[in-house]
Scaffold this active site. Structure first.
Site, PDB file in Angstrom:
ATOM      1  N   ARG A   1      14.627 -41.387 -37.149  1.00  0.00           N
ATOM      2  CA  ARG A   1      15.032 -41.140 -38.545  1.00  0.00           C
ATOM      3  C   ARG A   1      15.497 -39.715 -38.775  1.00  0.00           C
ATOM      4  NH1 ARG A   1      10.699 -44.262 -38.775  1.00  0.00           N
ATOM      5  NH2 ARG A   1      11.149 -46.428 -39.311  1.00  0.00           N
TER       6      ARG A   1
ATOM      7  N   LYS B   1      29.208 -34.976 -42.229  1.00  0.00           N
ATOM      8  CA  LYS B   1      29.682 -36.358 -42.074  1.00  0.00           C
ATOM      9  C   LYS B   1      29.665 -36.705 -40.597  1.00  0.00           C
ATOM     10  CE  LYS B   1      32.918 -37.219 -45.835  1.00  0.00           C
ATOM     11  NZ  LYS B   1      34.321 -37.606 -46.090  1.00  0.00           N
TER      12      LYS B   1
ATOM     13  N   GLU C   1      44.754 -28.340 -40.334  1.00  0.00           N
ATOM     14  CA  GLU C   1      43.601 -28.373 -41.246  1.00  0.00           C
ATOM     15  C   GLU C   1      43.313 -26.971 -41.810  1.00  0.00           C
ATOM     16  OE1 GLU C   1      42.314 -31.318 -42.045  1.00  0.00           O
ATOM     17  OE2 GLU C   1      42.303 -32.645 -40.292  1.00  0.00           O
TER      18      GLU C   1
ATOM     19  N   LYS D   1      35.491 -24.893 -46.547  1.00  0.00           N
ATOM     20  CA  LYS D   1      34.862 -26.208 -46.396  1.00  0.00           C
ATOM     21  C   LYS D   1      33.446 -26.185 -46.974  1.00  0.00           C
ATOM     22  CE  LYS D   1      34.162 -30.392 -44.175  1.00  0.00           C
ATOM     23  NZ  LYS D   1      34.526 -31.301 -43.103  1.00  0.00           N
TER      24      LYS D   1
ATOM     25  N   GLU E   1      30.534 -36.491 -51.469  1.00  0.00           N
ATOM     26  CA  GLU E   1      31.863 -36.943 -51.864  1.00  0.00           C
ATOM     27  C   GLU E   1      31.863 -37.927 -53.025  1.00  0.00           C
ATOM     28  OE1 GLU E   1      34.703 -37.410 -48.689  1.00  0.00           O
ATOM     29  OE2 GLU E   1      36.014 -38.610 -49.952  1.00  0.00           O
TER      30      GLU E   1
ATOM     31  N   ARG F   1      35.042 -33.253 -53.294  1.00  0.00           N
ATOM     32  CA  ARG F   1      35.175 -33.235 -51.834  1.00  0.00           C
ATOM     33  C   ARG F   1      36.410 -34.039 -51.395  1.00  0.00           C
ATOM     34  NH1 ARG F   1      30.405 -33.599 -47.144  1.00  0.00           N
ATOM     35  NH2 ARG F   1      31.849 -33.496 -45.413  1.00  0.00           N
TER      36      ARG F   1
ATOM     37  N   ASN G   1      40.948 -34.448 -48.483  1.00  0.00           N
ATOM     38  CA  ASN G   1      41.829 -35.496 -47.945  1.00  0.00           C
ATOM     39  C   ASN G   1      43.298 -35.226 -48.220  1.00  0.00           C
ATOM     40  OD1 ASN G   1      39.713 -36.994 -46.901  1.00  0.00           O
ATOM     41  ND2 ASN G   1      39.345 -38.005 -48.861  1.00  0.00           N
TER      42      ASN G   1
ATOM     43  N   HIS H   1      45.954 -36.675 -46.043  1.00  0.00           N
ATOM     44  CA  HIS H   1      45.307 -37.657 -45.181  1.00  0.00           C
ATOM     45  C   HIS H   1      45.674 -39.107 -45.524  1.00  0.00           C
ATOM     46  CE1 HIS H   1      43.137 -34.212 -43.725  1.00  0.00           C
ATOM     47  NE2 HIS H   1      42.413 -34.934 -42.902  1.00  0.00           N
TER      48      HIS H   1
ATOM     49  N   HIS I   1      46.683 -40.867 -42.390  1.00  0.00           N
ATOM     50  CA  HIS I   1      45.932 -42.004 -41.819  1.00  0.00           C
ATOM     51  C   HIS I   1      46.825 -43.224 -41.623  1.00  0.00           C
ATOM     52  CE1 HIS I   1      41.701 -40.428 -43.184  1.00  0.00           C
ATOM     53  NE2 HIS I   1      42.057 -39.974 -41.993  1.00  0.00           N
TER      54      HIS I   1
ATOM     55  N   HIS J   1      45.527 -36.600 -34.874  1.00  0.00           N
ATOM     56  CA  HIS J   1      45.132 -36.548 -36.288  1.00  0.00           C
ATOM     57  C   HIS J   1      45.797 -35.396 -37.060  1.00  0.00           C
ATOM     58  CE1 HIS J   1      42.591 -36.927 -39.812  1.00  0.00           C
ATOM     59  NE2 HIS J   1      42.311 -35.643 -39.703  1.00  0.00           N
TER      60      HIS J   1
HETATM   61  N1  LIG Z   1      32.985 -35.294 -39.629  1.00  0.00           N
HETATM   62  C1  LIG Z   1      34.015 -34.795 -40.279  1.00  0.00           C
HETATM   63  O1  LIG Z   1      33.890 -34.261 -41.378  1.00  0.00           O
HETATM   64  C2  LIG Z   1      35.362 -34.857 -39.638  1.00  0.00           C
HETATM   65  C3  LIG Z   1      36.417 -34.113 -40.168  1.00  0.00           C
HETATM   66  C4  LIG Z   1      37.635 -34.141 -39.518  1.00  0.00           C
HETATM   67  C5  LIG Z   1      37.797 -34.886 -38.354  1.00  0.00           C
HETATM   68  N2  LIG Z   1      36.741 -35.606 -37.866  1.00  0.00           N
HETATM   69  C6  LIG Z   1      36.873 -36.394 -36.621  1.00  0.00           C
HETATM   70  O2  LIG Z   1      37.139 -35.485 -35.554  1.00  0.00           O
HETATM   71  C7  LIG Z   1      37.797 -36.196 -34.509  1.00  0.00           C
HETATM   72  C8  LIG Z   1      38.933 -35.351 -33.984  1.00  0.00           C
HETATM   73  O3  LIG Z   1      38.400 -34.170 -33.468  1.00  0.00           O
HETATM   74  P1  LIG Z   1      39.200 -33.303 -32.382  1.00  0.00           P
HETATM   75  O4  LIG Z   1      40.576 -33.088 -32.861  1.00  0.00           O
HETATM   76  O5  LIG Z   1      38.341 -32.165 -32.045  1.00  0.00           O
HETATM   77  O6  LIG Z   1      39.337 -34.347 -31.184  1.00  0.00           O
HETATM   78  P2  LIG Z   1      38.582 -34.493 -29.779  1.00  0.00           P
HETATM   79  O7  LIG Z   1      37.133 -34.348 -29.901  1.00  0.00           O
HETATM   80  O8  LIG Z   1      39.129 -35.746 -29.194  1.00  0.00           O
HETATM   81  O9  LIG Z   1      39.137 -33.245 -28.949  1.00  0.00           O
HETATM   82  C9  LIG Z   1      40.523 -33.167 -28.645  1.00  0.00           C
HETATM   83  C10 LIG Z   1      40.749 -33.062 -27.133  1.00  0.00           C
HETATM   84  O10 LIG Z   1      40.512 -31.727 -26.723  1.00  0.00           O
HETATM   85  C11 LIG Z   1      39.560 -31.685 -25.653  1.00  0.00           C
HETATM   86  N3  LIG Z   1      38.846 -30.422 -25.807  1.00  0.00           N
HETATM   87  C12 LIG Z   1      37.983 -30.086 -26.806  1.00  0.00           C
HETATM   88  N4  LIG Z   1      37.640 -28.801 -26.691  1.00  0.00           N
HETATM   89  C13 LIG Z   1      38.293 -28.298 -25.615  1.00  0.00           C
HETATM   90  C14 LIG Z   1      38.356 -27.011 -25.015  1.00  0.00           C
HETATM   91  N5  LIG Z   1      37.705 -25.960 -25.535  1.00  0.00           N
HETATM   92  N6  LIG Z   1      39.105 -26.860 -23.914  1.00  0.00           N
HETATM   93  C15 LIG Z   1      39.813 -27.911 -23.407  1.00  0.00           C
HETATM   94  N7  LIG Z   1      39.805 -29.136 -23.949  1.00  0.00           N
HETATM   95  C16 LIG Z   1      39.063 -29.331 -25.037  1.00  0.00           C
HETATM   96  C17 LIG Z   1      38.745 -32.935 -25.812  1.00  0.00           C
HETATM   97  O11 LIG Z   1      38.156 -33.330 -24.616  1.00  0.00           O
HETATM   98  C18 LIG Z   1      39.817 -33.927 -26.295  1.00  0.00           C
HETATM   99  O12 LIG Z   1      40.555 -34.415 -25.201  1.00  0.00           O
HETATM  100  C19 LIG Z   1      38.257 -37.510 -35.104  1.00  0.00           C
HETATM  101  O13 LIG Z   1      37.439 -38.551 -34.611  1.00  0.00           O
HETATM  102  C20 LIG Z   1      38.031 -37.340 -36.594  1.00  0.00           C
HETATM  103  O14 LIG Z   1      37.732 -38.561 -37.250  1.00  0.00           O
HETATM  104  C21 LIG Z   1      35.540 -35.599 -38.483  1.00  0.00           C
HETATM  105 ZN   LIG Z   2      41.529 -34.239 -41.109  1.00  0.00          ZN
END
Ligand SMILES: NC(=O)c1ccc[n+]([C@@H]2O[C@H](COP(=O)([O-])OP(=O)(O)OC[C@H]3O[C@@H](n4cnc5c(N)ncnc54)[C@H](O)[C@@H]3O)[C@@H](O)[C@H]2O)c1
Ligand SMILES: [Zn+2]
Length: 376
Positions: A130, A152, A194, A235, A245, A249, A253, A256, A260, A275
């Site tokens: 939990r 999130k 972003e 943020k 949200e 918040r 988006n 987005h 999306h 993304h």
């Molecule tokens: N929780 C939230 O509030 C929130 C907000 C925005 C996005 N997200 C989520 O985040 C995800 C996207 O995140 P992302 O863009 O970081 O993608 P990701 O985690 O897939 O990373 C992108 C790529 O870069 C590589 N990588 C990461 N750090 C590295 C480094 N220092 N050196 C070399 N390679 C590296 C990873 O292995 C991957 O191949 C999505 O699933 C999205 O839904 C969540």
């Molecule tokens: Zn985003």
């Protein structure tokens, strides 16, 4: 090699969420200091590190050594990289690894990676026993400025992205800016979308600063740290105003809704669109659509497009390689993403640079005719 950034450029952003308050540290060399920073804040002496196959060979040993030095015993789970990892199957594997490591409530799950690892590991940290402690060590620009802050967490299903998850705030975020040097140029740019978003939401001065300083942000050093800190602060402000949200918040988006729809239209194929690229096109479209509705000046839309283009981000649907489905199909994706009440959509629109707002009465017909025009 970049010049060593002086320690004085390190920044701390505090997220003041009462008993869920936490620090975000931003600067060089933080992985080497992770053990010290974690043990100063958490009582537990065990940690389960979750990471991916790209990040593990680069930074996992350094993190493990730093924890060990501080008396924290750690286990590790290395998962395949990519969006598909945010699945039930991998969630089970993470929960299992956390329990096997005998992580208890005061111990920590540590996410070492981009947003995929952060969202997945954070979800597991929120539900195992939990809720156990959670530390984010974000390694992509996107995760440093966005996903690691705000609590999130979640996974994807065939019904859509992020539909299953919990709110679970981290106890600490360590954004080591040195690690961005190994991120691909394309992923860095995608994360930058972003960063620009925070300026476009409600910080026109920050957007103007980015227009003047983006090259330094890309090349590293103090301007990069500054941009990441300003983004985390922005943020944090939004999250503190509306943790779950229910209202403002939603401004996060911006870009987005269109973004999306484009991600869905390209089947989340990262070779075509990642993304942040979808968000970039989405922000350009949101500004143009706002000017079409006579809410904002066309000059502002032009300015946004010019900046995003200058850094090398796509700004038009035609910039996506390969065929896109027709406007009607994109519209269906938008309608699925949003609650459509009697032909009206909720959209983030703008009155100009840094003047975004939540509009909940945008006629679906207007969106469709705009899409038809942009993507005949
Ligand atoms: N929780 C939230 O509030 C929130 C907000 C925005 C996005 N997200 C989520 O985040 C995800 C996207 O995140 P992302 O863009 O970081 O993608 P990701 O985690 O897939 O990373 C992108 C790529 O870069 C590589 N990588 C990461 N750090 C590295 C480094 N220092 N050196 C070399 N390679 C590296 C990873 O292995 C991957 O191949 C999505 O699933 C999205 O839904 C969540
Ligand atoms: Zn985003």
């Amino acid at each position: 090699m970049n010049a060593i950034t002086p320690a004085s450029t390190e920044r701390l952003v505090r997220v003041p969420l009462g008993e869920r308050a936490y620090d975000i540290l931003i600067g060089p060399g933080l992985i080497a200091r992770a053990g010290k920073e974690i043990s100063a804040r958490l009582k537990g002496r065990r940690a389960a590190i979750i990471t991916d196959e790209n990040v593990a060979p680069l930074y996992l040993d350094a993190l493990v050594a730093s924890l060990q030095e501080a008396g924290i015993q750690s286990s590790k789970l290395v998962l395949p990289p990519g969006e598909k990892t945010k699945s039930f199957e991998h969630l089970m594997a993470v929960c299992d690894a956390v329990l096997t490591a005998r992580v208890e409530r005061n111990d920590a799950v540590i996410a070492l990676g981009g947003g995929v690892i952060g969202d997945l590991a954070g979800f597991a940290a929120g539900i195992v026993r939990r809720g156990v402690r959670f530390v984010q060590v974000p390694t992509s620009l996107l995760s440093q400025v966005d996903s690691s802050v705000g609590g999130k967490t979640g996974i994807n299903t065939h019904h859509g992205k992020n539909l299953i998850g919990v709110f679970h705030q981290p106890d600490l975020v360590l954004a080591d800016t040195d690690v961005l040097n190994t991120l691909s140029e394309r992923e860095f740019r995608a994360g930058y979308a972003e960063v620009a978003k925070y300026g476009l939401i409600d910080k026109p001065d920050f957007f103007a600063w980015l227009e003047a300083n983006w090259k330094e942000v890309f090349s590293g050093g103090a301007a990069r740290i500054e941009a990441i800190a300003a983004s985390c602060q922005a943020k944090s402000d939004v999250v503190v105003a509306d943790e779950r949200e229910n209202g403002p918040r939603a401004l996060l988006n911006l870009g987005h809704t269109f973004g999306h729809a484009l991600e869905a239209a390209t089947a989340y194929d990262s070779r075509r669109l990642v993304h942040g690229e979808g968000v970039s096109i989405g922000m350009a479209l949101a500004h143009e659509f706002s000017s079409r509705l006579n809410l904002a000046s066309p000059d502002d839309a032009k300015r946004v497009e010019t900046h995003l283009k200058a850094v090398g981000l796509p700004t038009r649907m035609g910039d996506i390689p390969g065929e896109l489905p027709p406007a009607e199909v994109l519209m269906d994706a938008i309608a699925q993403d949003k609650k459509v009440k009697s032909g009206k959509l909720t959209f983030i629109l703008t009155r100009g640079i840094g003047e975004s707002f939540v509009a909940d009465d945008v006629p679906a017909s207007e969106v469709l005719s705009f899409l038809r025009e942009k993507h005949p």
